[in-house]
Design a protein around this motif. Structure first.
Motif, PDB file in Angstrom:
ATOM      1  N   SER A   1       5.014  -4.320  12.977  1.00  0.00           N
ATOM      2  CA  SER A   1       5.898  -3.430  13.456  1.00  0.00           C
ATOM      3  C   SER A   1       4.982  -2.136  13.994  1.00  0.00           C
ATOM      4  CB  SER A   1       6.722  -2.865  12.457  1.00  0.00           C
ATOM      5  OG  SER A   1       6.156  -2.091  11.189  1.00  0.00           O
ATOM      6  N   HIS A   2       3.835  -2.591  14.166  1.00  0.00           N
ATOM      7  CA  HIS A   2       2.938  -1.701  14.816  1.00  0.00           C
ATOM      8  C   HIS A   2       1.419  -2.291  15.008  1.00  0.00           C
ATOM      9  CE1 HIS A   2       0.141   1.965  15.136  1.00  0.00           C
ATOM     10  NE2 HIS A   2       1.044   2.473  15.202  1.00  0.00           N
ATOM     11  N   ILE A   3       0.885  -1.856  16.320  1.00  0.00           N
ATOM     12  CA  ILE A   3      -0.302  -2.911  16.688  1.00  0.00           C
ATOM     13  C   ILE A   3      -1.432  -2.613  15.686  1.00  0.00           C
ATOM     14  CG2 ILE A   3       0.509  -3.171  18.894  1.00  0.00           C
ATOM     15  CD1 ILE A   3      -1.465  -1.168  19.865  1.00  0.00           C
ATOM     16  N   VAL A   4      -1.545  -1.254  15.176  1.00  0.00           N
ATOM     17  CA  VAL A   4      -2.905  -1.015  14.261  1.00  0.00           C
ATOM     18  C   VAL A   4      -2.551  -1.163  12.872  1.00  0.00           C
ATOM     19  CG1 VAL A   4      -4.400   0.718  13.617  1.00  0.00           C
ATOM     20  CG2 VAL A   4      -3.796   0.470  16.011  1.00  0.00           C
ATOM     21  N   ALA A   5      -0.943  -0.674  12.465  1.00  0.00           N
ATOM     22  CA  ALA A   5      -0.606  -0.826  11.129  1.00  0.00           C
ATOM     23  C   ALA A   5       0.610  -1.842  11.109  1.00  0.00           C
ATOM     24  CB  ALA A   5      -0.315   0.669  10.585  1.00  0.00           C
ATOM     25  N   PRO A   6       0.184  -2.793  10.975  1.00  0.00           N
ATOM     26  CA  PRO A   6       1.206  -4.279  11.223  1.00  0.00           C
ATOM     27  C   PRO A   6       2.390  -3.784  10.167  1.00  0.00           C
ATOM     28  CG  PRO A   6      -0.851  -5.258  10.543  1.00  0.00           C
ATOM     29  CD  PRO A   6      -1.107  -3.781  10.858  1.00  0.00           C
ATOM     30  N   ALA A   7       2.070  -3.600   8.642  1.00  0.00           N
ATOM     31  CA  ALA A   7       3.125  -3.499   7.669  1.00  0.00           C
ATOM     32  C   ALA A   7       3.606  -2.306   7.549  1.00  0.00           C
ATOM     33  CB  ALA A   7       2.178  -4.144   6.435  1.00  0.00           C
ATOM     34  N   LEU A   8       3.488  -1.427   8.530  1.00  0.00           N
ATOM     35  CA  LEU A   8       4.029  -0.169   8.303  1.00  0.00           C
ATOM     36  C   LEU A   8       5.288   0.063   7.820  1.00  0.00           C
ATOM     37  CD1 LEU A   8       3.189   2.921   8.976  1.00  0.00           C
ATOM     38  CD2 LEU A   8       4.380   2.624  11.280  1.00  0.00           C
ATOM     39  N   HIS A   9       6.233  -0.908   8.206  1.00  0.00           N
ATOM     40  CA  HIS A   9       7.729  -0.777   7.556  1.00  0.00           C
ATOM     41  C   HIS A   9       7.781  -1.285   6.062  1.00  0.00           C
ATOM     42  CE1 HIS A   9       6.670  -4.963   8.879  1.00  0.00           C
ATOM     43  NE2 HIS A   9       7.767  -5.601   8.292  1.00  0.00           N
ATOM     44  N   LYS A  10       6.757  -1.887   5.516  1.00  0.00           N
ATOM     45  CA  LYS A  10       6.877  -2.147   3.939  1.00  0.00           C
ATOM     46  C   LYS A  10       6.426  -0.962   2.928  1.00  0.00           C
ATOM     47  CE  LYS A  10       7.310  -6.493   3.307  1.00  0.00           C
ATOM     48  NZ  LYS A  10       8.346  -7.086   3.010  1.00  0.00           N
ATOM     49  N   THR A  11       7.327  -0.862   2.086  1.00  0.00           N
ATOM     50  CA  THR A  11       7.108   0.235   1.061  1.00  0.00           C
ATOM     51  C   THR A  11       6.175  -0.389  -0.086  1.00  0.00           C
ATOM     52  OG1 THR A  11       8.674  -0.443  -0.290  1.00  0.00           O
ATOM     53  CG2 THR A  11       9.424   1.054   1.323  1.00  0.00           C
ATOM     54  N   LYS A  12       5.437   0.481  -0.731  1.00  0.00           N
ATOM     55  CA  LYS A  12       4.720   0.087  -1.725  1.00  0.00           C
ATOM     56  C   LYS A  12       5.364  -1.022  -2.675  1.00  0.00           C
ATOM     57  CE  LYS A  12       2.043   3.519  -3.499  1.00  0.00           C
ATOM     58  NZ  LYS A  12       1.435   4.362  -4.690  1.00  0.00           N
ATOM     59  N   ALA A  13       6.550  -0.499  -2.946  1.00  0.00           N
ATOM     60  CA  ALA A  13       7.581  -1.313  -3.880  1.00  0.00           C
ATOM     61  C   ALA A  13       7.711  -2.715  -3.426  1.00  0.00           C
ATOM     62  CB  ALA A  13       8.907  -0.466  -4.237  1.00  0.00           C
ATOM     63  N   ASP A  14       8.110  -2.809  -1.960  1.00  0.00           N
ATOM     64  CA  ASP A  14       8.061  -4.032  -1.408  1.00  0.00           C
ATOM     65  C   ASP A  14       7.122  -5.206  -1.513  1.00  0.00           C
ATOM     66  OD1 ASP A  14      10.709  -3.439  -0.310  1.00  0.00           O
ATOM     67  OD2 ASP A  14       9.650  -2.583   1.732  1.00  0.00           O
ATOM     68  N   ILE A  15       5.758  -4.320  -1.253  1.00  0.00           N
ATOM     69  CA  ILE A  15       4.622  -5.249  -1.421  1.00  0.00           C
ATOM     70  C   ILE A  15       4.370  -5.358  -2.878  1.00  0.00           C
ATOM     71  CG2 ILE A  15       2.030  -5.114  -0.932  1.00  0.00           C
ATOM     72  CD1 ILE A  15       2.913  -3.036   1.409  1.00  0.00           C
ATOM     73  N   ARG A  16       4.634  -4.656  -3.689  1.00  0.00           N
ATOM     74  CA  ARG A  16       4.238  -5.138  -5.160  1.00  0.00           C
ATOM     75  C   ARG A  16       5.241  -6.094  -5.528  1.00  0.00           C
ATOM     76  NH1 ARG A  16       6.886  -3.728 -10.229  1.00  0.00           N
ATOM     77  NH2 ARG A  16       5.581  -3.888 -11.693  1.00  0.00           N
ATOM     78  N   GLU A  17       6.633  -5.957  -5.198  1.00  0.00           N
ATOM     79  CA  GLU A  17       7.481  -7.205  -5.504  1.00  0.00           C
ATOM     80  C   GLU A  17       7.225  -8.549  -5.024  1.00  0.00           C
ATOM     81  OE1 GLU A  17      11.920  -7.964  -4.360  1.00  0.00           O
ATOM     82  OE2 GLU A  17      11.542  -5.701  -4.843  1.00  0.00           O
ATOM     83  N   LEU A  18       6.624  -8.446  -3.716  1.00  0.00           N
ATOM     84  CA  LEU A  18       5.908  -9.666  -2.875  1.00  0.00           C
ATOM     85  C   LEU A  18       4.819 -10.060  -3.444  1.00  0.00           C
ATOM     86  CD1 LEU A  18       6.224 -11.247   0.023  1.00  0.00           C
ATOM     87  CD2 LEU A  18       4.422  -9.504   0.641  1.00  0.00           C
ATOM     88  N   PHE A  19       3.856  -9.257  -3.948  1.00  0.00           N
ATOM     89  CA  PHE A  19       2.666 -10.024  -4.557  1.00  0.00           C
ATOM     90  C   PHE A  19       3.154 -10.569  -6.024  1.00  0.00           C
ATOM     91  CE2 PHE A  19      -1.167  -7.630  -2.503  1.00  0.00           C
ATOM     92  CZ  PHE A  19      -0.798  -7.782  -1.310  1.00  0.00           C
ATOM     93  N   LEU A  20       3.937  -9.804  -6.613  1.00  0.00           N
ATOM     94  CA  LEU A  20       4.169 -10.419  -8.095  1.00  0.00           C
ATOM     95  C   LEU A  20       5.140 -11.915  -7.665  1.00  0.00           C
ATOM     96  CD1 LEU A  20       5.485  -7.334  -9.809  1.00  0.00           C
ATOM     97  CD2 LEU A  20       3.359  -8.522 -10.330  1.00  0.00           C
ATOM     98  N   ARG A  21       5.865 -11.987  -6.773  1.00  0.00           N
ATOM     99  CA  ARG A  21       6.586 -13.064  -6.478  1.00  0.00           C
ATOM    100  C   ARG A  21       5.650 -14.300  -6.116  1.00  0.00           C
ATOM    101  NH1 ARG A  21      10.229 -11.059  -2.997  1.00  0.00           N
ATOM    102  NH2 ARG A  21       9.164 -12.079  -1.131  1.00  0.00           N
TER     103      ARG A  21
END
Lengths: 480, 215
Positions: free
Chosen positions: A152-172
């Motif tokens: 969603s951003h050319i330099v910060a591609p995962a800008l739209h993901k919250t910390k909780a989203d990423i945590r949940e993603l990694f755990l899954r």
């Protein structure tokens, strides 16, 4: 893509309503402009930085004017340095070249640094369809690859993901047993551990290029994570996917570009890792790739070069225009539905696709001019967007109602007396409507605009009318 | 269409879109352009300016008088973090000649492997303008030594501290004929890709320590 204005507005409305996922974007919109300002103050102030932007623009214009010369010089030098150079007219040809290189290297595992060019060509899908395991290694890109989402951003591609989203993603996604992963540092450490395996065992590394140096055959790579350099140095084969507009004449010009780039993006004087790569390992080296390939993509760039939009090819992909754009900050990157969001994307995407396919994007602009003020390459983005809108009008790409409204407006402004009479009447009416409260809360055709804000009631007279009255009084008073 | 034909077609198109001029005229036009500006140095003392800029990147530094002190400084730095003093170094002759025993540091010469905690490199130059170390890649300074370990210690001679980025290209060691690449390292690996929070130690070293050697 979100071709129509309706689709853009729908996606933007969703982004506005989703306050959880806009928090990072708001933070970026506050922090990065501040960091840029501090960096420019430390550099020597606005005037010094602006002078450098102007000088660098002259250099880019020179390089563009003589692009044929510099491209030939670069290709000859790169081959002399031991690299192989391939040309691709479009996305399919680039993907085919890279796949052929991977097959030639008997590759099974591919690691990638962040590369907008390969996002543009859809390289990952092409390689995965051929049975290769492709791993994105920039942390933001890695998160999105795991999530199956787009940047969603050319330099910060995962800008739209919250910390909780990423945590949940990694755990899954990661079968690593119980762990809390509460902090960003813990998540970064987990990604570092997992990706280290990919770095050590990949057969091919793919990176992009921030600039190509004609006189030396260097490719310039800028990262903070160091992942691009790991991709460039650990696998036996390195592929650099780039476009012909990245060319600069001299190695010293690369340094001039670096002075503008990181300061405009993150406010750093220089990114943590800035590397100039010229070729494969030499006979006495103990590491580095044994084969280096450049794949140089056109994909409409020569058409842009031939057009009045050629200044867009000066873009450094720094993201400063996104970080300062009120539309990007409000609508978010996914509303643009393009590899390139924000002001630079609103110009580039229609040029890479078509005015019809990207109809909404040139209109996603308030003409506030902040993007042009902060662009390190001095690209007149609001002007280019206006030109695209004008082209949409003349080629009848804009909706018929919109064109009819513009025609009516043009007809009116070309008749100054009538224009003054109509606007004068409208001003008087609006003044009466807002007389009590000083603001107008309801107005025909502006319901949507007024749902979230009040319109201050205008003065009784327009400026021009008051000025003319004053002139008349003054001339009467001056008469003997 | 063959790859050669595609190349010829693309080259012809770009040549056709370029101005008609010979190489000498293009060079003369390039030389006539105003040279781009440079950053204001935070101090007129180059070492001081370098150290100030390194701190901004989150790198630590020490200034020592000679090679013996440099070894002691490395030893102290490593002892604060690890129970052993093993390090990996490239084949740079200046590293081979360090009095390692003075500080009880145990070097292994070659390229870093994934388990190596500390690597030591010798920079060809340091750039005060940005707080960067210029390291030409090769046998003397393998790229992996800059990237795989947890701690990266970089030595640089005070006389090799230069003012501006362009000074890198005045060094023979950085020319493409001599090296396949030049890395400018300005800080430890970092990322802000998770919720805009800066985390040091993304994929490369978690710490960068620079030792400037006066003599």
């Amino acid at each position: 893509m979100n071709g129509s204005g309706v689709e853009f507005q729908r996606a933007a409305a969703e982004a506005i309503a989703d306050t959880t996922h806009s928090a990072n974007r708001e933070q970026l919109g506050r922090k990065l402009p501040e960091a840029r300002k501090e960096a420019i103050d430390a550099f020597g102030g606005d005037a010094t930085f602006d002078a450098m932007r102007r000088d660098f623009k002259q250099l880019r214009e020179h390089a563009q004017r003589h692009l044929g010369h510099y491209l030939e010089q670069f290709v000859a030098k790169a081959r002399e340095n031991g690299c192989q150079v391939h040309f691709a007219r479009d996305s399919d040809e680039l993907n085919r070249h890279v796949l052929d290189i991977c097959i030639g290297a008997k590759a099974e595992r591919v690691i990638k640094g962040k590369s907008m060019v390969t996002e543009e060509t859809g390289l990952n899908v092409a390689l995965e369809d051929a049975g290769l395991a492709v791993r994105e290694t920039d942390l933001g890109e890695y998160i999105l690859q795991e999530a199956g989402e787009k940047p969603s951003h050319i330099v910060a591609p995962a800008l739209h993901k919250t910390k909780a989203d990423i945590r949940e993603l990694f755990l899954r996604q990661h079968a690593l047993g119980e762990r809390d992963l509460e902090s960003s540092a813990a998540m970064v450490a987990e990604a570092r551990r997992l990706l280290r395996e990919d770095f050590l065992h990949a057969d091919v590394g793919i990176i992009g290029s921030n600039a190509l140096i004609a006189e030396t055959g260097h490719s310039l790579l800028v990262t903070n994570e160091g992942n691009g350099d790991l991709c460039a140095n650990l696998p036996d084969t390195l592929v650099i996917c780039t476009t012909l507009d990245r060319l600069l004449p001299r190695a010293s010009d690369g340094m001039a570009m670096l002075r503008l780039l990181a300061r405009s993006t993150t406010g750093q004087a220089l990114s943590c890792y800035t590397s100039f790569y010229s070729g494969p390992r030499k006979h006495h080296d103990v590491d580095g790739p044994t084969a280096v390939h450049f794949v140089i993509l056109d994909n409409q760039r020569s058409d842009i070069l031939a057009s009045d939009y050629r200044e867009m090819l000066h873009c450094l992909r720094c993201g400063a225009c996104l970080n300062h754009c009120p539309i990007y900050m409000t609508a978010g990157g996914h509303a643009y539905d393009s590899v390139y969001p924000g002001p630079m994307g609103s110009v580039l995407t229609p040029l890479l696709t078509s005015l019809e396919e990207a109809e909404a994007l040139p209109n996603a602009c308030t003409a506030c001019g902040r993007c042009e003020e902060v662009c390190p390459a001095n690209i007149p983005l609001p002007g280019l967007l206006r030109d695209l809108r004008a082209e949409q009008f003349t080629t009848r790409v804009s909706p018929a109602r919109w064109r009819a409204g513009l025609k009516l407006h043009a007809w009116l402004v070309l008749r100054p007396r009538l224009y003054r009479a109509v606007t004068g009447a409208a001003v008087r009416l609006m003044h009466r409507l807002g007389r009590k409260r000083g603001v107008i809360r309801h107005l025909p055709f502006a319901g949507g605009w007024l749902t979230a804000r009040d319109l201050p009631a205008p003065a009784k007279q327009s400026f021009l009318s008051a000025y003319l009255d004053q002139q008349r009084k003054a001339s009467r008073g001056a008469k003997p | 269409m063959t790859p050669e034909e595609i190349e010829r077609q693309m080259m012809a198109r770009i040549r056709g879109l370029s101005a008609r001029a010979n190489a000498a005229d293009i060079r003369s036009e390039l030389d006539s352009l105003q040279s781009c500006g440079r950053a204001r140095l935070p101090s007129s003392d180059l070492v001081e300016a370098l150290c100030q800029n390194l701190s901004l990147h989150g790198a630590s530094h020490a200034v020592v008088s000679d090679r013996s002190e440099a070894v002691l400084a490395m030893s102290g730095y490593i002892a604060e973090r690890y129970s052993q003093r093993r390090v990996v170094c490239g084949y740079d002759a200046r590293l081979a000649a360090m009095p390692w025993r003075d500080g009880g540091v145990l070097p292994r010469f070659g390229s870093a492997e994934s388990g190596d905690a500390v690597a030591i490199s010798y920079a060809s130059a340091a750039i005060a303008e940005t707080g960067s170390l210029a390291i030409p890649l090769g046998r003397d300074n393998p790229a992996v030594n800059n990237l795989l370990p947890v701690d990266h210690i970089v030595l640089v001679n005070e006389r090799d501290v230069r003012a501006y980025l362009e000074d890198v290209w005045t060094l023979d060691a950085c020319a493409p004929e001599q090296t396949r690449g030049v890395m400018l390292i300005s800080g430890p690996s970092s990322t802000a890709d998770i919720a805009m929070e800066l985390v040091v130690g993304a994929h490369g070293p978690q710490a960068l320590h620079v030792i400037v050697i006066a003599a």
